[in-house]
Design a protein around this motif. Structure first.
Motif, PDB file in Angstrom:
ATOM      1  N   GLU A  74      -1.560  -0.594   6.679  1.00  0.00           N
ATOM      2  CA  GLU A  74      -0.421  -1.483   6.919  1.00  0.00           C
ATOM      3  C   GLU A  74       0.886  -0.830   6.485  1.00  0.00           C
ATOM      4  O   GLU A  74       1.919  -0.973   7.144  1.00  0.00           O
ATOM      5  N   ALA A  75       0.860  -0.102   5.372  1.00  0.00           N
ATOM      6  CA  ALA A  75       2.068   0.541   4.866  1.00  0.00           C
ATOM      7  C   ALA A  75       2.610   1.573   5.840  1.00  0.00           C
ATOM      8  O   ALA A  75       3.827   1.791   5.923  1.00  0.00           O
ATOM      9  N   LEU A  76       1.712   2.202   6.588  1.00  0.00           N
ATOM     10  CA  LEU A  76       2.116   3.314   7.462  1.00  0.00           C
ATOM     11  C   LEU A  76       2.181   2.933   8.935  1.00  0.00           C
ATOM     12  O   LEU A  76       2.727   3.701   9.733  1.00  0.00           O
ATOM     13  N   MET A  90      -2.033  -4.772  -6.540  1.00  0.00           N
ATOM     14  CA  MET A  90      -3.175  -4.847  -7.435  1.00  0.00           C
ATOM     15  C   MET A  90      -4.206  -3.776  -7.084  1.00  0.00           C
ATOM     16  O   MET A  90      -4.155  -3.167  -6.017  1.00  0.00           O
ATOM     17  N   THR A  91      -5.169  -3.570  -7.976  1.00  0.00           N
ATOM     18  CA  THR A  91      -6.258  -2.637  -7.728  1.00  0.00           C
ATOM     19  C   THR A  91      -7.515  -3.423  -7.371  1.00  0.00           C
ATOM     20  O   THR A  91      -7.636  -4.612  -7.710  1.00  0.00           O
ATOM     21  N   ASP A  99      -4.529  -2.312  -3.398  1.00  0.00           N
ATOM     22  CA  ASP A  99      -4.508  -0.892  -3.053  1.00  0.00           C
ATOM     23  C   ASP A  99      -5.846  -0.483  -2.445  1.00  0.00           C
ATOM     24  O   ASP A  99      -6.743   0.007  -3.120  1.00  0.00           O
ATOM     25  N   THR A 100      -5.966  -0.714  -1.137  1.00  0.00           N
ATOM     26  CA  THR A 100      -7.171  -0.376  -0.384  1.00  0.00           C
ATOM     27  C   THR A 100      -6.763   0.360   0.892  1.00  0.00           C
ATOM     28  O   THR A 100      -5.583   0.358   1.268  1.00  0.00           O
ATOM     29  N   PRO A 101      -7.722   0.972   1.592  1.00  0.00           N
ATOM     30  CA  PRO A 101      -7.391   1.614   2.868  1.00  0.00           C
ATOM     31  C   PRO A 101      -6.711   0.671   3.859  1.00  0.00           C
ATOM     32  O   PRO A 101      -5.871   1.094   4.656  1.00  0.00           O
ATOM     33  N   MET A 102      -7.058  -0.618   3.798  1.00  0.00           N
ATOM     34  CA  MET A 102      -6.423  -1.589   4.687  1.00  0.00           C
ATOM     35  C   MET A 102      -4.917  -1.672   4.415  1.00  0.00           C
ATOM     36  O   MET A 102      -4.098  -1.685   5.343  1.00  0.00           O
ATOM     37  N   ALA A 138     -19.385  -5.170   1.179  1.00  0.00           N
ATOM     38  CA  ALA A 138     -19.599  -4.404  -0.055  1.00  0.00           C
ATOM     39  C   ALA A 138     -19.279  -2.933   0.088  1.00  0.00           C
ATOM     40  O   ALA A 138     -19.196  -2.218  -0.903  1.00  0.00           O
ATOM     41  N   GLY A 139     -19.103  -2.458   1.323  1.00  0.00           N
ATOM     42  CA  GLY A 139     -18.793  -1.050   1.516  1.00  0.00           C
ATOM     43  C   GLY A 139     -17.314  -0.726   1.390  1.00  0.00           C
ATOM     44  O   GLY A 139     -16.939   0.444   1.354  1.00  0.00           O
ATOM     45  N   GLY A 140     -16.459  -1.748   1.306  1.00  0.00           N
ATOM     46  CA  GLY A 140     -15.020  -1.534   1.203  1.00  0.00           C
ATOM     47  C   GLY A 140     -14.553  -1.465  -0.234  1.00  0.00           C
ATOM     48  O   GLY A 140     -15.344  -1.600  -1.178  1.00  0.00           O
TER      49      GLY A 140
END
Length: 270
Positions: free
Chosen positions: A188-190, A203-204, A181-184, A9-11
């Protein structure tokens, strides 16, 4: 007032699910491994949730959470197994600990939690269990083999468990997001994650929260977000031998999508 538990729930996705359930008036129990993110999410809700620290990679922590649910919250109405982990990379490049983490967090823990709450839901003849799976549970690609192994297993469990509990009034569903669109995903993108994440629309977290509510309401076995992305995944899932010859083209399209995503987010690649 109905009672709901959300793991992870913290993500980003977990927080969005918590807010969506809060708006519906659910009494919330939020679980995650760190207090800071849980407290931050709790501060955004209309009523104070119960927060539980639980590292789902620890079988001892999972058993303590199960005991709490069985003794303190036997009236739980909704279980959302949202917590998950992905470490991109070739199998040979991952440590055994990383391999085990995928199986513990993505597969064993959600199964254990569902088994813990199922008897009382069955006795009441109602309840809903939802797991955040992934299109990685439908199609497996290079550099995500262990992730897909854990999600394929979760999908298989949900399919059989759904058939067992549907006649008893208990809903069992899986939500299958494309890239979110999350920090995870930012990591991965970078940092060498699969460019195939960026073939379809990103997605959001709110999109996935909406899909989760749909699963809770309908009890549908599989809810995809977006549905259009599921068509490609399910096609290649049926004909996996076609993936390798088409992979170079798919990666070319995905790399363009990754570059657009990085530019839109304003990330630096230096």
């Amino acid at each position: 007032m109905t009672k709901a538990l959300v793991t992870g729930a913290g993500g980003g996705i977990g927080a969005a699910i918590a807010r969506a359930l809060d708006k519906r008036g659910h009494s919330l129990i939020l679980a995650d491994r760190a207090a800071g993110p849980l407290d931050a999410v709790a501060a955004t809700l209309s009523s104070r949730p119960e927060t539980i620290l639980c590292d789902l990679s620890s079988r001892e922590d999972v058993e303590r959470l199960c005991m709490t649910l069985e003794t303190v919250h036997p009236d739980l109405d909704v279980l959302v197994n949202n917590a998950g982990i992905v470490v991109p990379g070739a199998v040979s490049g991952l440590t055994q600990e990383e391999l085990d983490l995928h199986l513990e967090i993505n597969l064993r823990a959600p199964i254990r939690l569902m088994r813990a709450v199922a008897p009382r839901m069955i006795a009441r003849g109602r309840g809903a269990m939802v797991a955040t799976v992934s299109l990685g549970g439908v199609i497996s690609l290079k550099d995500s083999a262990i992730y897909s192994a854990s999600k394929f297993g979760l999908r298989g469990f949900l399919c059989g468990f759904h058939q067992e509990l549907a006649p008893l009034g208990v809903k069992v569903s899986g939500v299958y997001p494309a890239a979110v669109d999350t920090p995870m995903l930012h990591h991965e993108a970078l940092h060498g994650g699969s460019v195939l994440n960026f073939i379809d629309k990103v997605m959001t977290p709110d999109d996935i929260a909406a899909a989760t509510l749909k699963a809770i309401d309908t009890g549908k076995l599989e809810v995809y977000s977006p549905w259009s992305a599921s068509l490609t995944a399910r096609f290649f899932g049926s004909f996996p031998w076609m993936i390798r010859p088409l992979l170079p083209l798919m990666e070319k399209i995905g790399e363009k999508g990754r570059q657009k995503f990085i530019a839109a987010k304003g990330f630096s690649t230096e």
